[in-house]
Design an enzyme around this catalytic site. Sequence first.
Site, PDB file in Angstrom:
ATOM      1  N   ASP A 704       0.856  -1.195   0.000  1.00 53.71           N
ATOM      2  CA  ASP A 704       0.000   0.000   0.000  1.00 53.71           C
ATOM      3  C   ASP A 704       0.888   1.239   0.000  1.00 53.71           C
ATOM      4  OD1 ASP A 704      -2.176   1.687   0.185  1.00 53.71           O
ATOM      5  OD2 ASP A 704      -2.358   1.478   2.363  1.00 53.71           O
ATOM      6  N   GLU A 713      -2.390   1.693  -8.175  1.00 51.65           N
ATOM      7  CA  GLU A 713      -3.092   2.745  -8.898  1.00 51.65           C
ATOM      8  C   GLU A 713      -4.585   2.461  -8.872  1.00 51.65           C
ATOM      9  OE1 GLU A 713      -2.427   5.487 -12.838  1.00 51.65           O
ATOM     10  OE2 GLU A 713      -1.847   3.389 -12.957  1.00 51.65           O
TER      11      GLU A 713
END
Length: 842
Positions: A704, A713
């Site tokens: 993350d 993304e």
Amino acid sequence: MAVSGALATGTASAADYERIVNGSFSTGSLDPWWAGTGVTNRLVGGELCAAVPGGTTNPWDALIGQNGVPFEAGQSYTMAFDAYATRPQPIAAVAGEGVSPYRQIAKHDVSLTTTKQRFTFTFTSELDFPDAGNAQVTFHLGGQAASNTVCVDNVSLIGGVKPPGGDVGEPPKKVQVDQTGYVPGTPKRATLVSSATTPQAWSLKNAAGTTVATGRTTPKGVDAASGDPVHLIDFSSYDTAGTGYTLVVGEESSYPFDIGDDHLDKLRYDSLQFFYHQRSGTPIEAQYVGETYARPAGHINVAPNQGDKDVPCLTGVPCGYTLDVRGGWYDAGDHGKYVVNGGISAWQVLNTYERAKLAGTADALGDGKLAIPEKANGVPDVLDEARWEVEFLLKMQAPDGMVHHKIHDANWTALPTLPHEDPQPRRLSATSTAATLNMAAVAAQAARIWKGIDPEFSAKAQAAAVKAYAAAKANPDKIADPNDGTGGGAYSDTTFTDEFYWAAAELFTTTGEAAYRADVTGSPHYKGRSLNEGGFYWASTGPLGDITLALVPNGLPAADVAATRARFTQVADAHLQRIAEQGYPAAYWSEDGGYAWGSNGQVANNASVLALAHDFTGQAKYREGVYEVLHYLLGRNPTSYSYVTGYGDRPVENVHHRHWARQLDPTLPIAPPGVLSGGPNSALQDPIATRLLQGCKPQKCFVDHIEAYSLNEVTINWNSGLAWVASWAAEKAGGTPPPAGCKVQYQSSKWSTGSTAYVTITNTSTTAWDGWSLKFSFPGDQKITQGWSATWAQSGAEVTGTSLPWNGKVAPGASVSAGFNTSSSGTQTDPSSFSVNGSTCS
């Protein structure tokens, strides 16, 4: 002494920790290096070469740099780099803070010549910045009268005692669950990570800590996709709605979760709300999203934007005109807008509505359901949101009918950059066959949907679709430049048979014209031939045509429609088999066993195949499969992350995005709830992933991190897949049993001005019906004049037959018959798609 001892035992290598990512540019990319205002970065001969404008006043008026560089107070660092310039000039290498108050750690001035030199300097940091914090390394290139090109290579920053990326968050749980909730009446399963070869005792505890159910796990061995030794926990027998449940095995406990379905309604709307946040060309207003997420309009020709009002083509693309392409959705974490990705995204949002309308469940997608400016205009909000993108797709059409592939910045902007602060010039890429067919497909779909809502817009969309399809036929092999990847993704595709099939399917379904029908039935993709376990995505769109042909009445032979639907059930069965074999139910497949960029988007699309199989057959196993896949996305996976922002106790927060960027700038927000991260990618296609995840198993190739763009993304096409599935799952939950399976036989006797139709409806489920509602649409101009054994109602082409008091109860396996007479002045074609009580029938 303690420090010396630690260093002596092996952590002396801490002095060799490299802080710069992709300093040698050996990845074939410049990421994550950025260029400041007016500067353009290019990868030339394995070096970063920056075109620097002349006439700037200060050295810092022209920058290149890298964000998120970690520093530790009191530690020594050595920075080194190679550099030269077309014209001799001074530059400065600077380490410091990238946001206000811009505190400086170190600065080293050097004089460049036209010959490459190696520069090295050492300093001690007095400031402390974590990995992905607000520190950066930059090169100050401005303050020169003349323009210049400065090239750097082999940039290195070594030092510190903490390994970069060493703190990647808390370790995963050993008991993995859906961190949001399990729907009553469905299977409830979790995964235990344990090397034990015998069943383990588990207990389900409520929010008060009281044990409410117990059982033993089923050992499954080592899971291939994750590498974990796993056990299955099945607590399906417990069905009491509530919040704050946990599963416990020994000393290990899961994250808390609910039993209920409220989270699915919320997810339906949050995942659709994402698209308003992504709007270009309009302010995102606080009254709809709150002050945290409000922002000015981007790319409307207000400085510093150069704007989307009159965008020229790229240098070398001879178009000779500019286009006004304001509007649309920003594609992902950047500020680009891409037709081939916008196509599937808009289509899925529109199909979310069209499918629900055909099933008689579209009220949940009506006006006022989303927080958007159009929420009280009498049109379903989901259509208002989709129209924002459809209008943009129409604007991308060139005068000759072809469609420009994309529009984005001439150079990549830095993280973070809000849309209204983007100073880069905007450019249209060349037209392409793929983009042209994407627009044709979506415009034809829109023409069909808006025909009774806004006839003028419907006609405009249909005309654009017809013109685009003809242009694509005349230019059937115009491939987007695969090297056009500066400032935006290339999105190149070399196979167009799937796009031709999809566009023809939409145009035929909307117009009924014979030429489009011939292109559909003559395609190698006809009858679901391109649908497989790999699923569909922006470059493989044949199954989108299949979905339309299988759902929307169109006049094709009933046997062909049935064959298309059968293909969905075949692939859905393969997904179910894979889910049963997996430790974590991803319904994901690839030839090499790896997970690709955007794997979570693919998981969502595969869930939609399961959902459609349920629509077509009414079989509960497919409905259960959809919820199993959602469990994976919402936390039942080996990373212990919920891949949907704002959902669960450990949701992703640091998605790759230009303005949801708190990890880089504490004044900016994290993503709002309902945004799907791209997820595991075993190819490790960005420098952060390469640095942190070498040797990872496919489902564990995730972190993350805002700059891990190949993993984290967000994109409109992944969220459109999530929104489609979330809407379906919310529809099929609702505290009610799954819609009944059904079969419809339709027979008619025709004459020149009318017909008599006989309909037999069979309950193929295991549950008795207490009332039924049959829905279908006439492909021709038939009008019901008289009916029997049902209350018949007709609106345009859409027909509803509702049971009478004496024939509403239908036992499992039993049938009921009804019929009607019609009048007609034209071609009479029997309907080919039916639903009963919201479930599509065979």
